[in-house]
Design an enzyme around this catalytic site. Structure first.
Site, PDB file in Angstrom:
ATOM      1  N   ASP A  37     -51.713  17.559  15.637  1.00 39.92           N
ATOM      2  CA  ASP A  37     -50.600  17.110  14.814  1.00 39.92           C
ATOM      3  C   ASP A  37     -49.510  18.188  14.719  1.00 39.92           C
ATOM      4  OD1 ASP A  37     -49.297  15.362  13.036  1.00 39.92           O
ATOM      5  OD2 ASP A  37     -50.326  16.210  11.280  1.00 39.92           O
ATOM      6  N   GLU A  60     -40.916  13.486  18.464  1.00 41.05           N
ATOM      7  CA  GLU A  60     -40.285  13.090  17.199  1.00 41.05           C
ATOM      8  C   GLU A  60     -38.771  13.234  17.268  1.00 41.05           C
ATOM      9  OE1 GLU A  60     -41.870  14.584  13.410  1.00 41.05           O
ATOM     10  OE2 GLU A  60     -39.849  14.536  12.575  1.00 41.05           O
ATOM     11  N   GLY A  75     -46.190   8.469   4.629  1.00 43.33           N
ATOM     12  CA  GLY A  75     -45.880   7.237   3.893  1.00 43.33           C
ATOM     13  C   GLY A  75     -46.462   7.197   2.494  1.00 43.33           C
ATOM     14  N   ASN A 103     -49.642   8.318   9.886  1.00 43.52           N
ATOM     15  CA  ASN A 103     -50.347   9.537   9.505  1.00 43.52           C
ATOM     16  C   ASN A 103     -50.665   9.517   8.012  1.00 43.52           C
ATOM     17  OD1 ASN A 103     -49.418  10.102  12.097  1.00 43.52           O
ATOM     18  ND2 ASN A 103     -49.085  12.263  11.629  1.00 43.52           N
ATOM     19  N   THR A 108     -51.941  13.446   2.684  1.00 44.49           N
ATOM     20  CA  THR A 108     -51.898  13.653   1.231  1.00 44.49           C
ATOM     21  C   THR A 108     -52.828  12.695   0.475  1.00 44.49           C
ATOM     22  OG1 THR A 108     -49.636  14.468   1.357  1.00 44.49           O
ATOM     23  CG2 THR A 108     -50.353  13.644  -0.780  1.00 44.49           C
TER      24      THR A 108
HETATM   25 ZN   LIG Z   1     -46.116  14.664  10.030  1.00 42.51          ZN
END
Ligand SMILES: [Zn+2]
Length: 287
Positions: free
Chosen positions: A80, A132, A210, A230, A233
């Site tokens: 990641d 990205e 998100g 992804n 959190t």
């Molecule tokens: Zn990220």
């Protein structure tokens, strides 16, 4: 079984659902995430950030690969937010089957050049690449941390970038935020922008961060073009909130196998909700 990011995401793209990419940073969390994915028969992307790799050490990656090989669901192991070409090579050497190169904070031409270099090398070795475009923003020390504004992905740039780099998937900025959503911003996804980008690039699209966005918008995003979401959190908060509760103030509470199972159960309750929300439950049968 262990497979590549591309193999997992192309099926999700074809069948209009999103695969959860759960960030894990210890063995208990990893084991729990694999088990809930198997229970719900959902494909899984195990995401490990460079800071998390440093924390767990490379030897644990070998164990993750081993477990993935004998899983009943398809699993990709994803690096990641890779920051450099050299870091991506390291990921390939460790056995990751998917990498992200995040040069989104660099000028467009530089982002394009480094992504192309990564894709050219990774594809020779059978490893998938996520790029990205845009700035998702974040208030933690991970990716794009310190930037509390969102720079939305430009559809024209997306077309050029995908065509010239050959990336397998693309993370876009459409209104999500890494970590906890800032109080001064209203969480709202630009679903029209998503539709436009998807219509023009066609490849699997990725959503990072998100956590603060309403479920209805996330569900719709997964239906109309987002194929990887992804989650970091939300599962870590569930895991550690339960751990605080279990530990309490009793100094005699000490055995990991008396502490962690309840934390894993709390984490997996959240993970199962995400799997369901993204439309990924039962989809392992498509592979
Ligand atoms: Zn990220």
């Amino acid at each position: 079984m262990l497979t590549t990011g591309k193999a997992i995401l192309d099926v999700a793209n074809e069948h209009n659902f999103a695969v959860p990419a759960f960030n894990i940073s210890d063995w208990a969390m990893f084991k729990g995430i694999v088990e809930i994915s198997e229970e719900t028969n959902a494909p899984l992307i195990v995401a490990i950030h460079p800071d998390e790799v440093a924390h767990i050490g490379r030897d644990m990656i070998a164990g993750i690969i081993e477990r993935s090989h004998r899983s009943s669901v398809p699993i990709a192991i994803h690096w990641d937010h890779g920051g450099t070409y050299e870091q991506v090579l390291q990921a390939v050497q460790y056995g990751f089957t998917s990498v992200m190169i995040d040069a989104s904070m660099k000028p467009f031409d530089d982002n394009l050049a480094i992504t192309k270099k990564v894709v050219d090398s990774a594809h020779v070795l059978g490893v998938s690449v996520e790029g990205e475009l845009g700035t998702i923003g974040g208030n933690d020390t991970y990716a794009e941390g310190g930037s509390d504004t969102i720079i939305y992905t430009d559809p024209d740039d997306a077309v050029t970038y995908v065509k010239q780099t050959g990336v397998d998937s693309l993370a876009i900025a459409i209104g999500t935020f890494h970590g906890f959503y800032p109080a001064h911003l209203k969480p709202e996804l630009k679903l029209d922008l998503l539709k436009e980008i998807k219509g023009r690039v066609g490849i699997p699209l990725v959503l990072h961060g998100g956590s603060g966005n309403p479920d209805d918008e996330i569900r719709e995003a997964a239906r109309i073009g987002i194929n990887k979401i992804n989650i970091s959190t939300d599962i870590k908060v569930a895991y550690h909130n339960k751990m605080r509760e279990v530990l309490g103030n009793d100094p005699k509470t000490r055995e990991p196998n008396a502490i962690q199972p309840a934390c894993i159960a709390a984490m997996n309750e959240v993970a199962a909700q995400k799997i369901e929300l993204f439309g990924a439950a039962g989809k392992a049968s498509l592979y």
